[in-house]
Design an enzyme around this catalytic site. Structure first.
Site, PDB file in Angstrom:
ATOM      1  N   HIS A  91       0.820  -1.215   0.000  1.00 33.87           N
ATOM      2  CA  HIS A  91       0.000   0.000   0.000  1.00 33.87           C
ATOM      3  C   HIS A  91       0.853   1.264   0.000  1.00 33.87           C
ATOM      4  CE1 HIS A  91       0.348  -0.587   4.462  1.00 33.87           C
ATOM      5  NE2 HIS A  91       0.352   0.746   4.488  1.00 33.87           N
ATOM      6  N   CYS A 176     -31.412  -2.547  -7.396  1.00 37.20           N
ATOM      7  CA  CYS A 176     -32.378  -3.151  -6.474  1.00 37.20           C
ATOM      8  C   CYS A 176     -33.820  -2.942  -6.916  1.00 37.20           C
ATOM      9  CB  CYS A 176     -32.181  -2.583  -5.077  1.00 37.20           C
ATOM     10  SG  CYS A 176     -32.478  -0.803  -4.971  1.00 37.20           S
TER      11      CYS A 176
END
Length: 220
Positions: A91, A176
């Site tokens: 990272h 959805c």
């Protein structure tokens, strides 16, 4: 990424800075991650691209469809590339490599993590270590009721103070079935927004570019 490759080999850190900007594209766990492949292709037309995906986002990303020249890093790579003190930390190396970071989609969960300073996966560790003199864009994607939740407004205010630039969601029929605001901006809009920021301050090949980060909040 194969474990036999070092972080610096995959990032090309031993070579001079390219003439193209280095863009780190990241996806978090939203159904909008199905558009991540399109984002990777758009950005790779004008930038050097590396990609990061959270575990949840991999439910929606077809890794085989990504451009062959783009390396996709996951949480597993964070641990497999580090064996002992002195080894490269993924990272941190990605933070150094990138001129710009773009998180698209940004889920409600990852937004909350960033706003709270959490760093429990590769993506959030990069953000926690990010140099905010360099631009970081986010394109949220979530259900309308999640977008309108008071917590979301607070979290957006917090990341705004960091200098993170918002590419606002749009109103449409959501996955959805609900209709409302919260869908991720189209990949073409995200691409053009970031590209315009780069054009405003051309890349300095001797150092990472400093592109002013917007401080825009949603109107809702």
């Amino acid at each position: 990424m194969t474990t036999s490759e070092s972080v610096q080999e995959t990032l090309g850190l031993d070579f001079p800075h390219p003439s193209k900007p280095r863009v780190l594209l990241a996806a978090s766990g939203s159904v909008a991650a199905i558009k991540f492949e399109s984002l990777c292709r758009s950005f790779s037309e004008w930038a050097e691209v590396r990609a990061v995906a959270t575990k949840a986002s991999l439910h929606f990303i077809d890794r085989t469809s990504l451009p062959s020249n783009i390396i996709l890093y996951t949480d597993d790579d964070e641990w497999s590339t580090w064996k002992k003190i002195g080894d490269e930390v993924l990272h941190i190396e990605l933070r150094k490599w990138a001129d710009i970071m773009v998180i698209a989609p940004l889920s409600a969960n990852t937004l909350a993590k960033i706003a709270g300073g959490l760093c429990d996966n590769l993506l959030t560790c990069i953000v926690r270590a990010w140099d905010y003199s360099k631009p970081l864009f986010v394109a949220p994607a979530m259900n309308t009721f999640m977008w309108n939740n008071p917590f979301t407004s607070r979290h957006l205010e917090t990341i705004n103070l960091l200098g993170i630039s918002l590419v606002p969601p749009i109103t449409k029929r959501l996955a959805c079935g609900d209709y409302g605001n919260g869908a991720m901006a189209e990949p073409s809009v995200i691409d053009s927004t970031v590209r315009l920021a780069c054009k405003r301050q051309p890349l300095n090949t001797n150092s990472s570019p400093v592109v002013p980060a917007g401080r825009n909040l949603p109107s809702s």
